[in-house]
Design an enzyme around this catalytic site. Structure first.
Site, PDB file in Angstrom:
ATOM      1  CG  HIS A 100      -1.988  -0.973   1.236  1.00 38.37           C
ATOM      2  ND1 HIS A 100      -3.149  -0.766   1.927  1.00 38.37           N
ATOM      3  CD2 HIS A 100      -2.110  -2.172   0.616  1.00 38.37           C
ATOM      4  CE1 HIS A 100      -3.949  -1.801   1.746  1.00 38.37           C
ATOM      5  NE2 HIS A 100      -3.335  -2.667   0.957  1.00 38.37           N
TER       6      HIS A 100
ATOM      7  CD  GLU B 151      -2.206   4.350   2.972  1.00 38.63           C
ATOM      8  OE1 GLU B 151      -3.385   4.563   3.274  1.00 38.63           O
ATOM      9  OE2 GLU B 151      -1.858   3.510   2.107  1.00 38.63           O
TER      10      GLU B 151
ATOM     11  CB  CYS C 227      -6.777  -0.127   4.950  1.00 38.12           C
ATOM     12  SG  CYS C 227      -5.071  -0.744   4.998  1.00 38.12           S
TER      13      CYS C 227
ATOM     14  CB  CYS D 166      -2.291   1.937   6.079  1.00 33.74           C
ATOM     15  SG  CYS D 166      -1.857   1.065   4.544  1.00 33.74           S
TER      16      CYS D 166
END
Length: 168
Positions: free
Chosen positions: A61, A63, A91, A94
């Site tokens: 991801h 992040e 999410c 993260c």
């Protein structure tokens, strides 16, 4: 922890524009267009975008990749005084990394009602049971981020529909 100086609206927009540029890079290679930048002491110390489809790694991801780069840049897992700018609400995975890395502030563009962990679905980032709670600021450049995501998924659906028609 020392209090950070407030950012101006122009600074917030500029950092989020940088995150949106990262999101565009993701979209250009067929990834969900989510981008992130991390700012600390007036400098961007990390930039990243989603690479989950490319790497086939569920943890790639924007992040998480930005956090890894920022830790390398400062030589520590502690990202105190750092601000994360991301184009979609983090999410749960993260959010956990944000908490554990001690990021001071999180700015996100679009909410994520299906997986958002900064207030939409759950609110891990302000949960007092954790040892750290970053300040969270939502809806910075929200329209641009939403449009980019909507356009991406519209294109995916159109491609899928066209493939189905060819099979018939």
């Amino acid at each position: 922890m020392a209090t950070l100086a407030a950012l101006t609206s122009a600074q917030k927009k500029e950092y989020m524009d940088q995150a949106l540029q990262q999101a565009q890079l993701a979209g250009n290679i067929g990834e969900v267009p989510i981008g992130a930048v991390i700012e600390r002491d007036g400098q961007i110390i990390a930039r990243a975008y989603n690479l989950r489809e490319t790497s086939q790694d569920a943890t790639d991801h924007a992040e998480l990749m930005a956090i890894k780069k920022a830790c390398q840049a400062v030589g520590s897992w502690r990202l105190e005084r750092a601000r994360l700018f991301v184009t979609l609400e983090p999410c749960p995975m993260c959010a956990g990394a944000i908490i554990n890395s001690r990021i001071a502030e999180v700015y996100y563009a679009a909410s994520d009602p299906k997986a958002g962990a900064a207030g939409s679905l759950v609110d891990l980032l302000s949960d007092k049971r954790f040892n750290h709670q970053p300040r969270v600021f939502a809806h910075i450049n929200e329209t641009e981020s939403k449009q980019m995501l909507q356009d991406f998924f519209r294109q995916i659906r159109a491609s899928q529909k066209a493939r189905k028609k060819l099979k018939k």
